[in-house]
Design an enzyme around this catalytic site. Sequence first.
Site, PDB file in Angstrom:
ATOM      1  CG  ASP A   1      -1.880  -1.179   0.990  1.00 56.15           C
ATOM      2  OD1 ASP A   1      -2.340  -1.929  -0.630  1.00 56.15           O
ATOM      3  OD2 ASP A   1      -3.253  -1.012   2.108  1.00 56.15           O
TER       4      ASP A   1
ATOM      5  CD  GLU B   1       7.250  -1.176  -2.307  1.00 54.70           C
ATOM      6  OE1 GLU B   1       8.077  -1.653  -2.163  1.00 54.70           O
ATOM      7  OE2 GLU B   1       6.002  -2.372  -3.100  1.00 54.70           O
TER       8      GLU B   1
ATOM      9  CG  ASP C   1      -0.866   5.046  -0.476  1.00 59.66           C
ATOM     10  OD1 ASP C   1      -1.882   4.881  -1.425  1.00 59.66           O
ATOM     11  OD2 ASP C   1      -1.519   5.288   0.814  1.00 59.66           O
TER      12      ASP C   1
ATOM     13  CB  SER D   1     -11.160   6.941  -5.799  1.00 58.33           C
ATOM     14  OG  SER D   1     -10.540   6.919  -5.158  1.00 58.33           O
ATOM     15  CG  LEU D   2     -13.272   8.755  -0.422  1.00 57.28           C
ATOM     16  CD1 LEU D   2     -12.684   8.647   0.856  1.00 57.28           C
ATOM     17  CD2 LEU D   2     -13.850  10.365  -0.754  1.00 57.28           C
TER      18      LEU D   2
ATOM     19  CD  GLU E   1     -18.081   8.155   7.862  1.00 59.40           C
ATOM     20  OE1 GLU E   1     -18.412   7.316   6.814  1.00 59.40           O
ATOM     21  OE2 GLU E   1     -19.455   8.800   6.842  1.00 59.40           O
TER      22      GLU E   1
ATOM     23  CE  LYS F   1      -9.415   5.556   1.612  1.00 61.69           C
ATOM     24  NZ  LYS F   1      -9.525   4.577   1.712  1.00 61.69           N
TER      25      LYS F   1
ATOM     26  CG  ASP G   1      -7.212  -2.090   3.714  1.00 56.82           C
ATOM     27  OD1 ASP G   1      -7.993  -1.955   2.463  1.00 56.82           O
ATOM     28  OD2 ASP G   1      -5.832  -2.254   3.767  1.00 56.82           O
TER      29      ASP G   1
ATOM     30  NE  ARG H   1     -13.907   1.688  -6.455  1.00 59.70           N
ATOM     31  CZ  ARG H   1     -12.692   2.242  -5.407  1.00 59.70           C
ATOM     32  NH1 ARG H   1     -12.952   3.592  -5.467  1.00 59.70           N
ATOM     33  NH2 ARG H   1     -11.376   1.889  -5.751  1.00 59.70           N
TER      34      ARG H   1
ATOM     35  CD  GLU I   1     -14.240  -0.640   1.915  1.00 60.78           C
ATOM     36  OE1 GLU I   1     -15.428  -0.285   1.217  1.00 60.78           O
ATOM     37  OE2 GLU I   1     -13.702  -0.427   1.739  1.00 60.78           O
TER      38      GLU I   1
ATOM     39  CE1 TYR J   1     -18.471   3.809   1.599  1.00 58.12           C
ATOM     40  CE2 TYR J   1     -17.294   2.576   3.130  1.00 58.12           C
ATOM     41  CZ  TYR J   1     -17.102   2.724   1.930  1.00 58.12           C
ATOM     42  OH  TYR J   1     -16.635   1.922   0.867  1.00 58.12           O
TER      43      TYR J   1
ATOM     44  CE  LYS K   1     -17.848   9.284   3.428  1.00 61.08           C
ATOM     45  NZ  LYS K   1     -19.209   8.642   4.135  1.00 61.08           N
TER      46      LYS K   1
ATOM     47  CE  LYS L   1      -4.869   5.133   2.139  1.00 63.25           C
ATOM     48  NZ  LYS L   1      -4.622   4.394   0.479  1.00 63.25           N
TER      49      LYS L   1
ATOM     50  CB  CYS M   1      16.770 -31.425   8.072  1.00 60.54           C
ATOM     51  SG  CYS M   1      16.182 -31.119   9.702  1.00 60.54           S
TER      52      CYS M   1
ATOM     53  CB  CYS N   1      16.705 -34.992  11.013  1.00 65.12           C
ATOM     54  SG  CYS N   1      16.235 -34.563  10.006  1.00 65.12           S
TER      55      CYS N   1
ATOM     56  CB  CYS O   1      13.609 -32.006   6.006  1.00 61.51           C
ATOM     57  SG  CYS O   1      14.232 -33.871   7.048  1.00 61.51           S
TER      58      CYS O   1
ATOM     59  CB  CYS P   1      13.045 -35.334  10.568  1.00 58.17           C
ATOM     60  SG  CYS P   1      13.040 -33.560  10.731  1.00 58.17           S
TER      61      CYS P   1
HETATM   62  S1  IVH Z   1     -17.280   7.188   1.340  1.00 61.75           S
HETATM   63  C1  IVH Z   1     -18.164   9.566  -3.062  1.00 61.75           C
HETATM   64  N1  IVH Z   1     -16.853   6.181   3.520  1.00 61.75           N
HETATM   65  O1  IVH Z   1     -12.401   4.309   0.512  1.00 61.75           O
HETATM   66  C2  IVH Z   1     -17.251   9.219  -1.680  1.00 61.75           C
HETATM   67  N2  IVH Z   1     -15.196   5.442   1.610  1.00 61.75           N
HETATM   68  O2  IVH Z   1     -10.140   5.576  -1.390  1.00 61.75           O
HETATM   69  C3  IVH Z   1     -17.146   7.551  -1.489  1.00 61.75           C
HETATM   70  N3  IVH Z   1     -13.907   3.991   2.331  1.00 61.75           N
HETATM   71  O3  IVH Z   1     -13.831   3.746  -2.816  1.00 61.75           O
HETATM   72  C4  IVH Z   1     -16.191   6.787  -0.518  1.00 61.75           C
HETATM   73  N4  IVH Z   1     -14.902   3.653   4.090  1.00 61.75           N
HETATM   74  O4  IVH Z   1     -13.861   1.798  -0.616  1.00 61.75           O
HETATM   75  C5  IVH Z   1     -16.532   6.116   2.079  1.00 61.75           C
HETATM   76  N5  IVH Z   1     -16.941   5.404   5.503  1.00 61.75           N
HETATM   77  C6  IVH Z   1     -16.633   5.441   4.221  1.00 61.75           C
HETATM   78  C7  IVH Z   1     -15.493   4.299   3.693  1.00 61.75           C
HETATM   79  C8  IVH Z   1     -14.774   3.928   2.347  1.00 61.75           C
HETATM   80  C9  IVH Z   1     -13.644   3.063   2.959  1.00 61.75           C
HETATM   81  C10 IVH Z   1     -13.191   3.232   0.583  1.00 61.75           C
HETATM   82  C11 IVH Z   1     -14.191   3.195  -0.637  1.00 61.75           C
HETATM   83  C12 IVH Z   1     -13.698   4.253  -1.386  1.00 61.75           C
HETATM   84  C13 IVH Z   1     -12.569   4.052  -1.048  1.00 61.75           C
HETATM   85  C14 IVH Z   1     -11.327   5.606  -1.537  1.00 61.75           C
END
Ligand code: IVH
Length: 690
Positions: free
Chosen positions: A40, A42, A44, A89-90, A121, A123, A125, A144, A181, A233, A297, A321, A415, A418, A433, A439
């Site tokens: 993750d 690398e 990012d 995505s975010l 909230e 996040k 994984d 997705r 999720e 969420y 948010k 992150k 080994c 043994c 072995c 052994c």
């Molecule tokens: S909101 C438009 N809330 O993070 C916003 N995403 O990097 C939609 N994720 O695709 C996402 N926890 O898979 C939201 N509390 C949370 C989340 C969350 C995990 C994931 C989700 C999203 C990714 C974005």
Amino acid sequence: MKDAKLLTKQEAALELEFIAREMAKSDVAYYQNDDPYLTDAEYDALKLRNEQIEKRFPDLVREDSPSKKIGAPVQSDFKKVEHKVPMLSLADIFSVDQLKEFIASIRRFLNIDAPIDFTAEPKMDGLSFSVRYENGHLVKAATRGDGKTGEDITENIKTIKGLPHFVEAADFPKIIELRGEVYMSKADFYALNQKNAQENKKTFANPRNAAAGSLRQLDANITKERNLSLLVYTWGEVSEILWDSQTRFLEKVKQWGFPVNPYNKICHNQDEIIKSYETLCSARADLAYDIDGIVYKVDRLDLQQRLGFLTRTPRWAVAHKFPAEKAITKINNIRIQVGRTGALTPVADLEPINVGGVMVSHATLHNEDEIKRKDIRIGDYVVVQRAGDVIPQVLSVVEEKRAKEAEEFVFPSVCPECGAHAIREQDEAVRRCTGGLSCPAQAIERLKHFVSREAFNIEGLGAKIIEDFYGEGIIKRPDDIFTLESRNGGDDLFSNACGLHLENRAGWGGKSVQNLFASINDKRKITLARFIYALGIRQVGSATALLIAKNYGSFDAFAEKMKAGDVEKLLGIDGIGEAMTADIVAFFKEAHNLEVVENLRKYVQIEDYVDNTKTDSPLWGKTVVFTGTLSSLTRAEAKAKALSMGAKVAGSVSAHTDFVVMGQDAGSKAKKAGELGVKILSEEEFLSFI
Ligand code: IVH
């Protein structure tokens, strides 16, 4: 690496090309194969570098730039589902300074001076999903995918506990897509990997991959066997919005009976937001599941609407992150562990170190090539990381800190337990072995396997006791377990000779000895599949053992053929290949094994295989013919399913055929079935049977 500000245009173009290629490769590995190729951190880092270079050279932004993409396109095995409202995505941030800048930019955009409410909230994984309800009924679920098109996982998601299939509430919108999720808890991930390792099946790198691999199964029964969880969420398409903030949405969702994260919080100002980050960061290691950051948010929907979206991310939310959980520590020693099948696994003993809240004192080095590739030496300082929060890995060596005298690690060719030769067969990464049961390490691991949960499941014979008993000569081989009671305390020569009085052992008493005997005696009757699995034949996990039991019916029938080297039937079993067959035959060639098996047969009764499920099935004893292409499963899968339900599968239609299962573009067989009056099943009807 050169600072992005100093790159020439040509260098920048080259690097952007490199990043696009690497990240695309990584996306496929991560999203499609559930098997990550970059860590993750690398990933990012590449994403960030890409952003920096693109910012400086906007005209170099490529069509295939990672900044324009979400996830990876879906594979063809699943039906596709279009997302009417894209799944976005975010944007990521990595520091409190960036967080402050995010809040400030929102204020500027909206021209609001007063503090703005945000939700914070965890996040999760895991892997995001969208599930659609119409008139209260769950009708469709999808992954997705690339944000526009996902995979149809309706049947899979229905197997997850806690997700309502029907919602009766008066205020539940006529149409609503709820999004969230799917994840696997750390405990369930450990248990699954342990089971898979025992069965020589694929193990997963982290809970996220395990969740994805479990959810994206064409056979939803597999999903059902895995313990998956989910949280909601956000939402996608909806017929009417009855909430005016994210907080009220989360409340509603909870009232309707969906799981939401109890750690979601509302923050009224910047300090509270920063506090929420710090709190969660320190609670992280103790959570039952992995999180990789916090999502903030803007709470009010009217403000969200004003803020709107960039190409693939909302302007009103961001993902903060957590720093990658890495640390530098010293390798005190490299140990070689010898497993049940003789595999030599190198393990690094580390100077204990706290990695993201968890003390780490060893890490697996996988195999000999891995040590060579990373040039890992005893005494080296190394970067360790908890991948997906769990298994400690050695990422790399800090070469500047290497002592001059540090010597290359030489992987042993004998080994360490043994002294027998340890050899590497062609194309194998593992050195093994050759000592077999002479052994001690292999013998002990085999005993542990023999009493394990899916084998004889003998309570009271834990790892420590097995090791002690083996060391003292009390239990050397599996059959010794069943003579333990008769050897204990009695007057016969043998027991006196070894002075076996278990009740006199330190920490033991009459009661614990009686309990142990009772749990052993409880297992003197065993199913054929468990017995075969318990033998610990290389590559034969519990699923394979069951296949063998089903196909041979009794232990005698199986053993006779194996001793004679007659493997025709074995090779005909779907799921058993030549390598496995060779291992099974080799097991039955070994005199020692035959002796153990023979003795065991004196003490335990092996029940012949009975299939209770088959006889109740609508396909039991029926002859089935498949024609045309099936859309939700392959011909081989359909055939295997039918066979497992007691059907016979034939290649052509005759008066003896009971059912013809008709897929798309069915040809002459369907016609013939019509002529002969044979019942034709649609794919849906067949699926409902199985
Ligand atoms: S909101 C438009 N809330 O993070 C916003 N995403 O990097 C939609 N994720 O695709 C996402 N926890 O898979 C939201 N509390 C949370 C989340 C969350 C995990 C994931 C989700 C999203 C990714 C974005």
